[in-house]
Scaffold this active site. Structure first.
Site, short mmCIF file in Angstrom:
data_model
loop_
_atom_site.label_atom_id
_atom_site.label_comp_id
_atom_site.label_asym_id
_atom_site.label_seq_id
_atom_site.Cartn_x
_atom_site.Cartn_y
_atom_site.Cartn_z
N TRP A 99 0.84 -1.20 0.00
CA TRP A 99 0.00 0.00 0.00
C TRP A 99 0.87 1.25 0.00
O TRP A 99 0.59 2.22 -0.71
CB TRP A 99 -0.96 0.01 1.18
CG TRP A 99 -1.89 -1.17 1.18
CD1 TRP A 99 -2.00 -2.12 2.14
CD2 TRP A 99 -2.82 -1.53 0.15
NE1 TRP A 99 -2.95 -3.05 1.77
CE2 TRP A 99 -3.46 -2.71 0.57
CE3 TRP A 99 -3.16 -0.96 -1.09
CZ2 TRP A 99 -4.44 -3.35 -0.21
CZ3 TRP A 99 -4.14 -1.60 -1.87
CH2 TRP A 99 -4.76 -2.77 -1.42
N ASP A 166 -1.79 6.81 6.10
CA ASP A 166 -2.81 5.85 5.68
C ASP A 166 -3.06 4.95 6.89
O ASP A 166 -2.24 4.11 7.22
CB ASP A 166 -2.28 5.05 4.48
CG ASP A 166 -3.23 3.92 4.06
OD1 ASP A 166 -4.29 3.74 4.70
OD2 ASP A 166 -2.89 3.21 3.08
N LYS A 190 -12.10 -2.07 7.12
CA LYS A 190 -11.36 -2.81 8.15
C LYS A 190 -11.88 -2.52 9.55
O LYS A 190 -12.21 -3.44 10.26
CB LYS A 190 -9.87 -2.54 8.04
CG LYS A 190 -9.19 -3.34 6.92
CD LYS A 190 -8.86 -2.53 5.73
CE LYS A 190 -8.23 -3.37 4.61
NZ LYS A 190 -7.65 -2.52 3.58
C1 LIG Z 1 -6.99 -2.17 2.45
C2 LIG Z 1 -5.97 -1.09 2.43
C3 LIG Z 1 -5.88 -0.15 1.39
C4 LIG Z 1 -6.74 -0.21 0.14
O1 LIG Z 1 -8.01 0.15 0.39
P1 LIG Z 1 -9.09 0.28 -0.81
O2 LIG Z 1 -10.25 0.84 -0.09
O3 LIG Z 1 -9.29 -1.11 -1.33
O4 LIG Z 1 -8.53 1.18 -1.83
C5 LIG Z 1 -4.95 0.85 1.49
N1 LIG Z 1 -4.13 0.94 2.54
C6 LIG Z 1 -4.16 0.04 3.56
C7 LIG Z 1 -3.23 0.18 4.71
C8 LIG Z 1 -5.09 -0.99 3.52
O5 LIG Z 1 -5.13 -1.90 4.52
#
Ligand SMILES: *Cc1c(COP(=O)(O)O)cnc(C)c1O
Length: 358
Positions: A99, A166, A190
């Site tokens: 990511w 993020d 999540k």
């Molecule tokens: C799941 C995840 C993403 C991607 O998320 P999307 O909503 O599928 O774009 C980005 N960063 C982290 C840390 C993630 O766990």
């Protein structure tokens, strides 16, 4: 059979969230209509987004001067929106996983990107330390929890420029020192809601400092001005997010959520460390994630990995197969996962080991 849901995302939601969402799909706020079929501009839905926004601010102790936004298109869209809105000249990034590297790739389209450190050569099995962030960076971007690799940064880094994080997979598991940040974002699937909405928290006075023209939908100021209603927001995920936020508040907020998360993670890591058959994949225990626990079978028992997944599934344990790029197992212990599910998994590890250890 009761299921124990360890999926990494989309992932377990509280029963409270699921039940209230199911009820509102039939009859939303006594309107006699489904939440799926009401105007996002109805007073009933306005109350939902207002309360959800207020609860995010309250639970995360967000000070004045920040805006809370509910945007579509996932955390991955933020990989581009962040540099579009904040990268004037140069930004620094920490490469701790897939990511993070996806975010770096997008930022390079907008200016100089200094990747201050990377753990890629070691399969992202640790968090780099001792890196230097140039003070003239517009911001330092990091991924607080590396969902795929099971590493986590639980302390807001000390660097000589503003932070952007993020926090898709560990938001609502710890306090955040907002004085260090200009933006934090998290996909919903999540620790918050079904997939479809992304929570973005931006510092208002950090915007408007880039020279480029920004397309309307990609400009945070559009969404601030319109209260996340410039266009139709993801109504259902926002409704579910509100339920999760109410549940978090009832439980006791971040202090209680973090206490539970630490307890669950400690229980599982202890089982891994005490085992002769399983081992963790993160090299330094200090880097271990309390949200996603990654582990494998030691070389001698490697060929039993698929069998263990089957063994677990017979006990109602689902979602523990590791990400395809890491292999082995990954148990995601998000906020909604009960301690009892971890107990069941640990028991399964013990029983499997008792049967198969040579
Ligand atoms: C799941 C995840 C993403 C991607 O998320 P999307 O909503 O599928 O774009 C980005 N960063 C982290 C840390 C993630 O766990």
């Amino acid at each position: 059979m009761k299921k124990h849901n360890f999926y990494a995302g989309p992932s377990i939601l509280s029963e409270y969230t699921i039940q209230n969402t199911a009820d509102a799909i039939i009859n939303f706020a006594d309107t006699g209509l489904s939440v799926l079929e009401v105007s996002h501009r109805s007073k009933e839905f306005q109350a939902v987004i207002d309360e959800a926004t207020a609860l995010v601010k309250e639970i995360l102790s967000i000070p004045d001067g920040f805006s809370v936004l509910w945007l579509g298109s996932g955390a991955s869209m933020q990989f581009c929106m962040i540099p579009y809105n904040f990268l004037a000249r140069k930004a620094s990034y920490l490469d701790t996983g897939t990511w993070a590297s996806n975010a770096i790739k997008e930022a390079r389209l907008f200016g100089d990107v200094d990747v201050v450190a990377s753990s890629k050569d070691a399969g992202y099995t640790y968090i780099p330390r001792d890196y230097v962030v140039p003070a003239d960076s517009d911001y330092f971007h990091y991924t607080s929890n590396n969902t795929i690799y099971g590493t986590e940064i639980r302390r807001d880094p000390d660097v000589p420029c503003p932070l952007i994080a993020d926090m898709s997979s560990d938001i609502f598991s710890r306090h955040i020192d907002w004085s260090k940040y200009i933006a934090v974002y998290a996909g919903s699937q999540k620790n918050l809601a079904p997939a479809g909405v992304t929570l973005v928290i931006v510092r208002d006075d950090a915007l408007g400092k880039v020279n480029r023209a920004i397309p309307t939908m990609l400009d945070y100021r559009t969404h601030i001005k319109k209260g996340s209603m410039f266009n139709t927001p993801p109504v259902l995920p926002i409704f579910s997010a509100l339920q999760t936020l109410r549940y978090y508040k009832q439980l006791g907020g971040i202090d209680e959520l973090e206490r539970r998360d630490l307890e669950k993670a400690a229980m599982l890591y202890r089982a891994i460390d005490d085992s002769e058959m399983f081992e963790g994949t993160v090299t330094d225990p200090a880097d271990r994630s309390i949200m996603n626990v990654t582990f494998v079978m030691v070389q001698k028992y490697k060929e039993l990995e698929a069998k263990f997944v089957e063994f677990c599934s017979a006990r109602g344990i689902v979602g523990i197969k590791g990400h395809r790029s890491v292999g082995g197992f990954r148990a995601s212990l998000y906020n909604a996962l009960p301690l009892d599910s971890v107990r069941v998994l640990v028991e399964a590890m013990h029983d499997f080991e008792a049967t198969h250890l040579q």
